[in-house]
Design a protein around this motif. Structure first.
Motif, short mmCIF file in Angstrom:
data_model
loop_
_atom_site.label_atom_id
_atom_site.label_comp_id
_atom_site.label_asym_id
_atom_site.label_seq_id
_atom_site.Cartn_x
_atom_site.Cartn_y
_atom_site.Cartn_z
N CYS A 1 -0.17 4.15 7.08
CA CYS A 1 0.00 2.76 6.67
C CYS A 1 -1.17 1.91 7.16
O CYS A 1 -1.38 1.78 8.37
N PRO A 2 -1.94 1.30 6.25
CA PRO A 2 -3.12 0.54 6.66
C PRO A 2 -2.82 -0.84 7.25
O PRO A 2 -3.72 -1.52 7.73
N VAL A 3 -1.54 -1.25 7.25
CA VAL A 3 -1.20 -2.57 7.80
C VAL A 3 -0.16 -2.47 8.92
O VAL A 3 0.47 -3.47 9.29
N PRO B 1 2.29 7.69 -5.27
CA PRO B 1 1.53 6.50 -4.85
C PRO B 1 1.23 5.61 -6.05
O PRO B 1 1.12 6.08 -7.18
N ALA B 2 1.13 4.32 -5.79
CA ALA B 2 0.84 3.34 -6.84
C ALA B 2 -0.24 2.39 -6.34
O ALA B 2 -0.56 2.37 -5.15
N ASP B 3 -0.77 1.61 -7.24
CA ASP B 3 -1.76 0.61 -6.83
C ASP B 3 -1.10 -0.43 -5.93
O ASP B 3 0.07 -0.80 -6.15
N PHE C 1 0.88 -1.16 0.00
CA PHE C 1 0.00 0.00 0.00
C PHE C 1 0.92 1.22 0.00
O PHE C 1 1.98 1.20 0.61
N THR C 2 0.53 2.27 -0.65
CA THR C 2 1.44 3.43 -0.77
C THR C 2 0.85 4.72 -0.21
O THR C 2 1.28 5.81 -0.59
N GLU C 3 -0.08 4.61 0.68
CA GLU C 3 -0.61 5.81 1.31
C GLU C 3 0.50 6.60 2.02
O GLU C 3 0.46 7.82 2.11
N CYS C 4 1.50 5.89 2.51
CA CYS C 4 2.62 6.52 3.20
C CYS C 4 3.39 7.47 2.27
O CYS C 4 3.89 8.50 2.70
N ILE C 5 3.45 7.13 1.00
CA ILE C 5 4.17 7.96 0.03
C ILE C 5 3.46 9.30 -0.14
O ILE C 5 4.09 10.33 -0.29
N SER C 6 2.11 9.27 -0.10
CA SER C 6 1.35 10.50 -0.30
C SER C 6 1.59 11.53 0.79
O SER C 6 1.44 12.72 0.54
N ILE D 1 13.22 12.22 7.27
CA ILE D 1 13.38 13.37 8.17
C ILE D 1 12.67 13.15 9.50
O ILE D 1 12.51 14.07 10.29
N ASP D 2 12.22 11.93 9.74
CA ASP D 2 11.64 11.55 11.03
C ASP D 2 10.36 12.30 11.38
O ASP D 2 10.08 12.56 12.55
N CYS D 3 9.56 12.63 10.37
CA CYS D 3 8.33 13.38 10.65
C CYS D 3 7.24 12.47 11.21
O CYS D 3 6.34 12.94 11.91
N GLY D 4 7.27 11.18 10.87
CA GLY D 4 6.28 10.24 11.39
C GLY D 4 4.95 10.23 10.66
O GLY D 4 4.05 9.48 11.05
N GLY D 5 4.79 11.02 9.64
CA GLY D 5 3.53 11.06 8.91
C GLY D 5 3.15 9.74 8.27
O GLY D 5 1.97 9.45 8.09
#
Length: 104
Positions: free
Chosen positions: A50-52, A85-87, A14-19, A41-45
């Motif tokens: 991440c859904p998993v 983000p990708a599928d 899943f690539t929600e983290c990239i967004s 950069i340790d932002c933690g976003g």
């Protein structure tokens, strides 16, 4: 302290983290993504995105997952950067279900 992607990402990607990432620290292969600890950069976003629950800050990484620190460092140097983000992988929903069942 950098964030680390663990094996929960395997077969998902899943690539929600990239967004939500303000820098280009994610790299990918055909199974999962990895974080370059030298670019993070340790932002933690990425953690809540991440859904998993595959991403941990290095300080709170469970001991059995410590080996993922070196895996992320190595893989991020070898693999292409993921900037958009990708599928998810075709196995992502099945993997998410497996992980949810393991927690219950």
């Amino acid at each position: 302290m950098p964030y680390i992607v663990t094996d929960n990402c395997q077969r998902c990607r899943f690539t929600e983290c990239i967004s939500v990432c303000p820098v280009e620290c994610f790299h990918y292969d055909d199974q999962m993504i990895y974080i370059d600890p030298d670019v993070c950069i340790d932002c933690g976003g990425c953690v809540p995105a991440c859904p998993v629950n595959a991403i941990y800050d290095e300080f709170n990484l469970p001991e059995p997952m410590r080996h993922w620190v070196s895996i992320n460092r190595q893989k991020s140097k070898e693999l292409p950067t993921m900037t958009e983000p990708a599928d998810p992988l075709p196995t992502a929903e099945q993997r998410r279900t497996e992980l949810e069942l393991a927690l219950s």
